[in-house]
Motif scaffolding. Structure first.
Motif, short mmCIF file in Angstrom:
data_model
loop_
_atom_site.label_atom_id
_atom_site.label_comp_id
_atom_site.label_asym_id
_atom_site.label_seq_id
_atom_site.Cartn_x
_atom_site.Cartn_y
_atom_site.Cartn_z
N GLN A 1 0.87 -1.19 0.00
CA GLN A 1 0.00 0.00 0.00
C GLN A 1 0.90 1.23 0.00
OE1 GLN A 1 -3.44 -0.50 0.00
NE2 GLN A 1 -2.84 -2.64 -0.11
N LEU A 2 0.42 2.33 -0.56
CA LEU A 2 1.14 3.60 -0.45
C LEU A 2 0.39 4.46 0.56
CD1 LEU A 2 2.08 4.46 -4.15
CD2 LEU A 2 3.48 3.41 -2.36
N MET A 3 1.06 4.75 1.65
CA MET A 3 0.46 5.49 2.75
C MET A 3 0.95 6.93 2.73
SD MET A 3 0.71 4.58 6.82
CE MET A 3 2.48 4.66 6.88
N ILE A 4 0.01 7.87 2.85
CA ILE A 4 0.38 9.28 2.96
C ILE A 4 1.03 9.47 4.33
CG2 ILE A 4 -0.49 11.64 3.16
CD1 ILE A 4 -0.71 10.72 0.34
N THR A 5 2.25 10.03 4.33
CA THR A 5 2.94 10.29 5.59
C THR A 5 3.04 11.78 5.87
OG1 THR A 5 5.09 10.26 4.47
CG2 THR A 5 4.31 8.18 5.43
N GLU A 6 2.76 12.59 4.86
CA GLU A 6 2.85 14.04 5.04
C GLU A 6 2.01 14.71 3.96
OE1 GLU A 6 6.36 17.38 4.57
OE2 GLU A 6 6.90 15.35 5.20
N VAL A 7 1.30 15.76 4.35
CA VAL A 7 0.56 16.57 3.38
C VAL A 7 0.53 18.00 3.89
CG1 VAL A 7 -1.76 16.14 4.35
CG2 VAL A 7 -1.51 16.67 1.92
N SER A 8 0.66 18.94 2.95
CA SER A 8 0.62 20.35 3.33
C SER A 8 0.01 21.16 2.20
CB SER A 8 2.04 20.87 3.62
OG SER A 8 2.81 20.85 2.43
N CYS A 9 -0.52 22.32 2.56
CA CYS A 9 -1.07 23.22 1.55
C CYS A 9 -1.05 24.65 2.10
CB CYS A 9 -2.48 22.83 1.17
SG CYS A 9 -3.08 23.69 -0.29
N THR A 10 -0.54 25.56 1.30
CA THR A 10 -0.55 26.99 1.61
C THR A 10 -1.46 27.66 0.60
OG1 THR A 10 1.71 26.87 2.41
CG2 THR A 10 0.87 29.06 1.86
N TYR A 11 -2.40 28.43 1.08
CA TYR A 11 -3.40 29.06 0.22
C TYR A 11 -3.02 30.51 -0.03
CZ TYR A 11 -5.66 24.94 2.08
OH TYR A 11 -5.93 23.66 2.45
N ARG A 12 -3.04 30.93 -1.31
CA ARG A 12 -2.64 32.29 -1.67
C ARG A 12 -3.79 33.13 -2.19
NH1 ARG A 12 3.06 31.27 -4.78
NH2 ARG A 12 4.16 30.39 -3.00
N ALA A 13 -4.75 32.49 -2.85
CA ALA A 13 -5.89 33.21 -3.42
C ALA A 13 -7.02 32.21 -3.58
CB ALA A 13 -5.52 33.84 -4.76
N PRO A 14 -8.27 32.68 -3.55
CA PRO A 14 -9.40 31.74 -3.62
C PRO A 14 -9.71 31.28 -5.04
CG PRO A 14 -10.21 33.98 -3.43
CD PRO A 14 -8.71 34.06 -3.32
N ALA A 15 -10.35 30.13 -5.10
CA ALA A 15 -10.98 29.65 -6.33
C ALA A 15 -12.47 29.61 -6.05
CB ALA A 15 -10.47 28.26 -6.69
N THR A 16 -13.28 29.76 -7.09
CA THR A 16 -14.74 29.79 -6.94
C THR A 16 -15.37 28.82 -7.93
OG1 THR A 16 -14.90 31.66 -8.47
CG2 THR A 16 -14.75 32.19 -6.13
N PHE A 17 -16.68 28.65 -7.77
CA PHE A 17 -17.44 27.73 -8.62
C PHE A 17 -17.15 27.98 -10.10
CE2 PHE A 17 -21.43 27.26 -11.13
CZ PHE A 17 -21.39 25.88 -11.23
N ASP A 18 -16.92 26.91 -10.82
CA ASP A 18 -16.71 26.85 -12.26
C ASP A 18 -15.35 27.36 -12.72
OD1 ASP A 18 -17.95 25.72 -14.52
OD2 ASP A 18 -18.29 27.72 -15.36
N ASP A 19 -14.46 27.73 -11.80
CA ASP A 19 -13.09 28.07 -12.20
C ASP A 19 -12.43 26.83 -12.77
OD1 ASP A 19 -13.20 30.71 -11.35
OD2 ASP A 19 -12.11 30.34 -9.47
N LEU A 20 -11.62 27.04 -13.79
CA LEU A 20 -10.81 25.95 -14.33
C LEU A 20 -9.43 26.07 -13.73
CD1 LEU A 20 -10.51 23.51 -16.17
CD2 LEU A 20 -9.86 25.08 -18.01
N LEU A 21 -9.06 25.08 -12.93
CA LEU A 21 -7.76 25.06 -12.26
C LEU A 21 -6.83 24.10 -12.98
CD1 LEU A 21 -9.00 24.82 -8.56
CD2 LEU A 21 -8.59 26.89 -9.93
N GLN A 22 -5.54 24.37 -12.87
CA GLN A 22 -4.52 23.45 -13.35
C GLN A 22 -3.71 23.02 -12.12
OE1 GLN A 22 -4.02 22.26 -16.47
NE2 GLN A 22 -5.78 23.43 -17.17
N VAL A 23 -3.68 21.73 -11.89
CA VAL A 23 -2.89 21.21 -10.78
C VAL A 23 -1.59 20.66 -11.37
CG1 VAL A 23 -2.79 19.64 -8.81
CG2 VAL A 23 -4.98 20.65 -9.50
N HIS A 24 -0.51 21.36 -11.09
CA HIS A 24 0.80 20.98 -11.59
C HIS A 24 1.47 20.13 -10.52
CE1 HIS A 24 4.80 22.53 -13.52
NE2 HIS A 24 4.69 21.23 -13.57
N ILE A 25 1.70 18.87 -10.83
CA ILE A 25 2.35 17.95 -9.90
C ILE A 25 3.77 17.71 -10.36
CG2 ILE A 25 1.27 16.00 -11.12
CD1 ILE A 25 1.51 14.37 -8.52
#
Length: 146
Positions: free
Chosen positions: A59-83
């Motif tokens: 199994q791959l277990m999440i051992t750490e997760v973090s997120c810093t928020y800079r600006a909001p997104a709202t309904f119907d926004d098209l986001l790009q998640v760059h991994i």
């Protein structure tokens, strides 16, 4: 066979109404879900779908997760998640996520995963995943990580 030549991927996500809160912005917990969607897409693109990775004794277990928020997104926004694959070794993977709206980074996050047996003990990553990771072109140009 030549393997994948990418350490990163961009995944589009359209904000759905139920992901917003009373203030009309995306609830903070959904950014973690967006990162997971991108991680699954990245593994698919690598040729290692999650169902194949976890289909055996690992199994791959999440051992750490973090997120810093800079600006909001709202309904119907098209986001790009760059991994971006930041680091990996025989036992762990670490990713950086840049969540963008109209080419502007609105959230930055990270996650780390460790391989464990079905009993919960540390084990090496599945062999197929290690093979695909070793084929990655990590000399590709690096992106600016705001």
């Amino acid at each position: 066979m030549k393997g994948p030549c990418f350490p990163d991927l961009e995944v589009p996500i359209r904000v759905r109404y139920h992901e917003t809160d009373k203030m009309g912005v995306v609830h903070h917990s959904n950014y973690i879900r967006y990162m997971e969607v991108a991680r699954m897409a990245w593994l698919d693109a690598l040729g290692c779908p999650f169902t194949r990775i976890e289909g055996g004794d690992t199994q791959l277990m999440i051992t750490e997760v973090s997120c810093t928020y800079r600006a909001p997104a709202t309904f119907d926004d098209l986001l790009q998640v760059h991994i971006i694959l930041e680091r990996w070794n025989k036992f762990r993977l670490s990713f950086l996520f840049l969540i963008k709206k109209e080419d502007r980074v609105i959230a930055k996050g990270g996650s780390a995963l460790a391989a464990v047996s079905n009993a919960g003990y540390p084990v090496p990553l599945p062999e197929i995943l290690l093979e695909r990771l070793s084929e990655l072109d990590v000399t590709a140009p690096q992106h600016h990580h705001d």
